[in-house]
Design an enzyme around this catalytic site. Sequence first.
Site, PDB file in Angstrom:
ATOM      1  N   ASP A 190     -51.663 -33.576  -1.906  1.00  0.00           N
ATOM      2  CA  ASP A 190     -50.215 -33.376  -1.860  1.00  0.00           C
ATOM      3  C   ASP A 190     -49.719 -33.329  -0.418  1.00  0.00           C
ATOM      4  O   ASP A 190     -50.230 -32.576   0.412  1.00  0.00           O
ATOM      5  CB  ASP A 190     -49.836 -32.075  -2.573  1.00  0.00           C
TER       6      ASP A 190
ATOM      7  N   ASP B  10     -56.799 -33.744   1.872  1.00  0.00           N
ATOM      8  CA  ASP B  10     -55.913 -33.094   0.920  1.00  0.00           C
ATOM      9  C   ASP B  10     -55.093 -34.196   0.232  1.00  0.00           C
ATOM     10  O   ASP B  10     -55.013 -35.326   0.723  1.00  0.00           O
ATOM     11  CB  ASP B  10     -55.007 -32.112   1.670  1.00  0.00           C
TER      12      ASP B  10
END
Length: 434
Positions: free
Chosen positions: A219, A217
């Site tokens: 963020d 991922d």
Amino acid sequence: MSASQPPKSQPPTSQPAPSQPAESQPAESRSAERDDFPTLLVKIFGKDRPGITAGLFDTLAAYAVDVIDIEQVVTRGRIVLCALVTAPGPSGPGQGELRATVHSWADSLKLEAEIISGTGDNRPRGSGRSHVTVLGKPLTAESTAAIAASITATGGNIDRVFRLAKYPVTAVEFAVSGVETEPLRTALAIEASALGVDVAVISAGLHRRAQRLVVMDVDSTVIQDEVIELFAAHAGCEQEVAEVTARAMRGELDFEQSLHARVALLAGLDASVVDKVRAEVRLTPGARTLIRTLKRLGYQVGVVSGGFTQVTDDLQDRLGLDFASANTLEIVDGKLTGRVVGEIVDRAGKARLLRRFAEEAGVPLAQTVAIGDGANDLDMLNTAGLGVAFNAKPVVRKAADTAVNVPFLDTVLYLLGITREEVEAADGLIDDEA
């Protein structure tokens, strides 16, 4: 240890020269046929210095013994060296002479020696083998005792322990046998939560050394920020967006609906804000080290994000990533429209992308690693061979294979059995070549 060897030790001059064991077959053949042949466990303790290992085996060589096993560890300048060897054959000098010679050699170097008689090789390790990695900042004696006791309570045996890293966290690995990975993981996850340490349990086997695909991922994982909040700060609606983001990451809102609601608040922003946001993005500590090290090992690395390609494409170029996919902000006439275009990268989309990246990389899903922090990463974490929750929300920590709760992304390397010394040595080699 120094490459140079000390002078060869000789048996006492009053004794005849040693001869080969009477048995014509080598010890390896004998041990393959039976496990009752006489052996000696030779243990050496004391202050480490160059030549100890060579000196011990040079001393033993005078008695024509064969080496069955060796273990050595040096901690703060003190050595513990263990050698399991066959006992001397009946036609040459006996055990008594070997013992006297080894003790005399050890005394000359101010070392301690212990020699234990027995039969055969080490007992076979139990079925069910796992690597248990423990991360602490600091790693206390209390937590180490509790982890070890929990391993024992599950029926596991600790076969070996060694340190992977001493900073920015202390990381140690336990090689465990005698219990299957899943029940061990369950038991240690409960213990780790109570102790406030990170524990990862991975099944042992060749797959751990295989080249892998790592998908992360973006963020709050690869970067410290939530990209949409950086855009929102320029639009003057940061607080509104942050509240919606937090609810989505906790799994309280449908991701796609929350995405459209947040992006709509950005309508009218000048496209030049994209460059400003790229400049504001802060990489997570250890992100560069993690990616650089994985790439040196031949791993392929990608990112998937519920954020925006306007940022992930830049990260792909900067970090040398093999794969990157995210949502795309629509820009018309130099302005953000408040809409996204193309297929939405949501919770299910991240899992689909992991499968697609694995297929393109030619890597089985069992050899993939996924890293994320939010509820929309759960499908991806569960699809991967190893799912790592990184400083994640409680619902994600509970569902993932393992959790890392320190702010250094490169600690994931320790879960793969890569030591800090190996990372630094590789970095130093590149610096020397530059």
